[in-house]
Design a protein around this motif. Structure first.
Motif, PDB file in Angstrom:
ATOM      1  N   UNK A 294       0.717  -1.166  -0.144  1.00 15.45           N
ATOM      2  CA  UNK A 294       0.141  -0.129  -0.103  1.00 15.45           C
ATOM      3  C   UNK A 294       0.907   1.254  -0.060  1.00 15.45           C
ATOM      4  N   UNK A 295       2.111   1.294   0.393  1.00 16.75           N
ATOM      5  CA  UNK A 295       3.066   2.370   0.402  1.00 16.75           C
ATOM      6  C   UNK A 295       3.473   2.779  -1.199  1.00 16.75           C
ATOM      7  N   UNK A 296       3.626   1.433  -1.769  1.00 12.83           N
ATOM      8  CA  UNK A 296       3.927   1.611  -3.291  1.00 12.83           C
ATOM      9  C   UNK A 296       2.740   2.367  -3.993  1.00 12.83           C
ATOM     10  N   UNK A 297       1.451   2.001  -3.421  1.00 13.60           N
ATOM     11  CA  UNK A 297       0.257   2.377  -4.097  1.00 13.60           C
ATOM     12  C   UNK A 297      -0.012   3.864  -3.828  1.00 13.60           C
ATOM     13  N   UNK A 298       0.513   4.288  -2.890  1.00 15.63           N
ATOM     14  CA  UNK A 298       0.600   5.869  -2.286  1.00 15.63           C
ATOM     15  C   UNK A 298       1.252   6.489  -3.267  1.00 15.63           C
ATOM     16  N   UNK A 299       2.463   6.126  -3.708  1.00 18.60           N
ATOM     17  CA  UNK A 299       3.489   6.660  -4.539  1.00 18.60           C
ATOM     18  C   UNK A 299       2.871   7.341  -5.835  1.00 18.60           C
ATOM     19  N   UNK A 300       1.400   6.805  -6.232  1.00 22.32           N
ATOM     20  CA  UNK A 300       0.683   7.158  -7.648  1.00 22.32           C
ATOM     21  C   UNK A 300       0.092   8.633  -7.181  1.00 22.32           C
ATOM     22  N   UNK A 301       0.354   9.774  -7.897  1.00 22.09           N
ATOM     23  CA  UNK A 301      -0.072  10.857  -7.550  1.00 22.09           C
ATOM     24  C   UNK A 301      -1.532  11.065  -8.235  1.00 22.09           C
ATOM     25  N   UNK A 302      -1.954  10.119  -9.001  1.00 17.68           N
ATOM     26  CA  UNK A 302      -3.221  10.137  -9.422  1.00 17.68           C
ATOM     27  C   UNK A 302      -4.205   9.337  -8.712  1.00 17.68           C
ATOM     28  N   UNK A 303      -3.665   8.929  -7.658  1.00 14.14           N
ATOM     29  CA  UNK A 303      -4.424   7.964  -6.828  1.00 14.14           C
ATOM     30  C   UNK A 303      -5.831   8.975  -5.936  1.00 14.14           C
ATOM     31  N   UNK A 304      -6.902   8.745  -6.235  1.00 12.80           N
ATOM     32  CA  UNK A 304      -8.100   9.558  -5.569  1.00 12.80           C
ATOM     33  C   UNK A 304      -7.991   9.637  -3.973  1.00 12.80           C
ATOM     34  N   UNK A 305      -8.432  10.732  -3.573  1.00 11.52           N
ATOM     35  CA  UNK A 305      -8.090  10.975  -2.290  1.00 11.52           C
ATOM     36  C   UNK A 305      -8.946   9.803  -1.226  1.00 11.52           C
ATOM     37  N   UNK A 306     -10.314   9.493  -1.538  1.00 13.65           N
ATOM     38  CA  UNK A 306     -10.543   8.463  -0.713  1.00 13.65           C
ATOM     39  C   UNK A 306      -9.854   7.039  -0.666  1.00 13.65           C
ATOM     40  N   UNK A 307      -9.321   6.635  -1.744  1.00 13.11           N
ATOM     41  CA  UNK A 307      -8.536   5.513  -1.892  1.00 13.11           C
ATOM     42  C   UNK A 307      -7.083   5.709  -1.011  1.00 13.11           C
ATOM     43  N   UNK A 308      -6.541   6.883  -0.992  1.00 13.01           N
ATOM     44  CA  UNK A 308      -5.330   7.192  -0.318  1.00 13.01           C
ATOM     45  C   UNK A 308      -5.491   7.121   1.090  1.00 13.01           C
ATOM     46  N   UNK A 309      -6.789   7.664   1.804  1.00 14.24           N
ATOM     47  CA  UNK A 309      -6.918   7.574   2.922  1.00 14.24           C
ATOM     48  C   UNK A 309      -7.320   6.197   3.344  1.00 14.24           C
ATOM     49  N   UNK A 310      -8.009   5.442   2.578  1.00 14.72           N
ATOM     50  CA  UNK A 310      -8.218   4.014   2.702  1.00 14.72           C
ATOM     51  C   UNK A 310      -6.714   3.213   3.155  1.00 14.72           C
ATOM     52  N   UNK A 311      -6.116   3.616   1.984  1.00 18.42           N
ATOM     53  CA  UNK A 311      -4.593   2.597   2.070  1.00 18.42           C
ATOM     54  C   UNK A 311      -3.817   3.369   3.231  1.00 18.42           C
ATOM     55  N   UNK A 312      -3.944   4.591   3.659  1.00 19.17           N
ATOM     56  CA  UNK A 312      -3.542   4.801   5.053  1.00 19.17           C
ATOM     57  C   UNK A 312      -3.936   4.386   6.323  1.00 19.17           C
TER      58      UNK A 312
END
Length: 356
Positions: A156-174
């Motif tokens: 999930x840390x690698x997935x957060x490196x994607x700048x185009x990741x939606x905010x809701x998914x970013x918070x979910x991954x965090x």
């Protein structure tokens, strides 16, 4: 005094016997050499004949004694050599040893010190082998429990490196990363606590307090969980005072009640009882949950054991809870008993002394 006289007599007799043996060999060679030189018709000085017969007699005596010594070599020496080799093998980590030493098997011979020594070495090898297997299994389980959350955190840390990741998914991954980090922290804390309890190094701070109030506080703390499942709760707590470690016992009740709630389906039943039976405190926790299979009972209190591996991702836990509970009850000189029927429910009974 008699033993000393007997020992001295044996020493004197042995010395006389050895001296006679040397004289016999000396005389024997004297006559043999005399016959030999007479047959050769060679004149030899008597002094030389005596010296030669003495030297040959001593040489023959030494040779005979060496052969007799080999033949009469005590079995104890070979026993010790075999045992020493076995101990060296154990020092190198090989505990699969079998001392090939013929020993008497009758009842009287079991008191023989060599029989007891061989039995003790076999027992030590068996126990050390079992300890090594437990150690390897423990390391394997710890590695597995650590690897799982680390893999999630890394992914999930690698997935957060994607700048185009939606905010809701970013918070979910965090949120997932935070939960996995908490899981690692809890695993480390439980391992340290279990190790301290097993090594009897954990400080036991006894205090006098109302046990019924402590259990009631745990139930209130877990109220959101059992109300969410709409569980039918029956609580019967007699007013009881105990001398125990408040924090450790609090962990016992929280762990057991949390497990019952977690593995009891919605609209199930939970019954919590606290009373005095036969001069001892008895705590009973019954539920109508999924129960425990018979084949899982033998592993119930083992570290990292989970009866249903398929629930490990959906249900949080690292399999250390019941191990810690059992150790805490043991350091308080209590007993824990579990009765369960698969798909019908589980009943946990804890017996404690009134004063720690």
């Amino acid at each position: 005094m008699k033993n000393q006289c007997s020992s001295k007599l044996k020493v004197h007799s042995l010395a006389i016997l050895l001296l006679l043996s040397i004289v016999v060999y000396w005389v024997l060679f004297y006559f043999l050499l005399e016959l030999f030189f007479s047959w050769l018709r060679v004149a030899i000085q008597p002094i030389l004949l005596h010296v030669a017969s003495a030297l040959l007699g001593l040489a023959l005596f030494a040779f005979v004694m060496a052969q007799v010594g080999k033949y009469m070599k005590p079995k104890r020496i070979s026993y010790f050599q075999t045992i020493i080799q076995a101990i060296r093998q154990m020092a190198k980590g090989n505990f699969e040893i079998n001392l090939d030493i013929p020993l008497p098997t009758d009842q009287k011979s079991r008191h023989n010190p060599f029989v007891q020594l061989v039995d003790s070495v076999h027992y030590m090898a068996k126990e050390l082998g079992q300890l090594e297997r437990v150690r390897q299994e423990f390391i394997s389980n710890v590695s597995h429990e650590i690897q799982s959350p680390l893999t999630s955190i890394k992914g999930f840390a690698r997935a957060l490196e994607n700048d185009r990741l939606p905010e809701n998914k970013r918070m979910h991954y965090l949120n997932i990363i935070q939960k996995e980090a908490d899981r690692l922290s809890k695993l480390s804390d439980n391992l340290m606590k279990l190790t301290a309890l097993e090594n009897t190094k954990h400080p036991i701070r006894l205090s006098n307090y109302r046990l019924d109030r402590q259990i009631r506080s745990c139930l209130l703390a877990l109220e959101p969980q059992w109300t969410k499942k709409a569980l039918d709760m029956t609580i019967e707590l007699d007013p009881i005072t105990i001398d125990a470690d408040f924090d450790l016992m609090n962990q016992v009740w929280m762990n057991l009640i949390h497990n019952s709630i977690k593995f009891t389906p919605e609209h199930g039943k939970l019954q919590v009882e606290l009373s005095i039976r036969d001069g001892r405190i008895m705590f009973c926790l019954s539920d109508t949950g999924i129960g425990i299979k018979k084949e899982d009972f033998v592993h119930l209190f083992e570290r990292f054991y989970k009866a249903d591996r398929s629930r490990t991702r959906r249900q949080e836990g690292n399999g250390l809870g019941l191990s810690i509970v059992k150790k805490i009850i043991e350091v308080h000189h209590g007993e824990i008993h579990v009765q369960s029927e698969y798909q019908k429910g589980t009943r946990v009974t804890i017996l404690l002394n009134m004063s720690g």
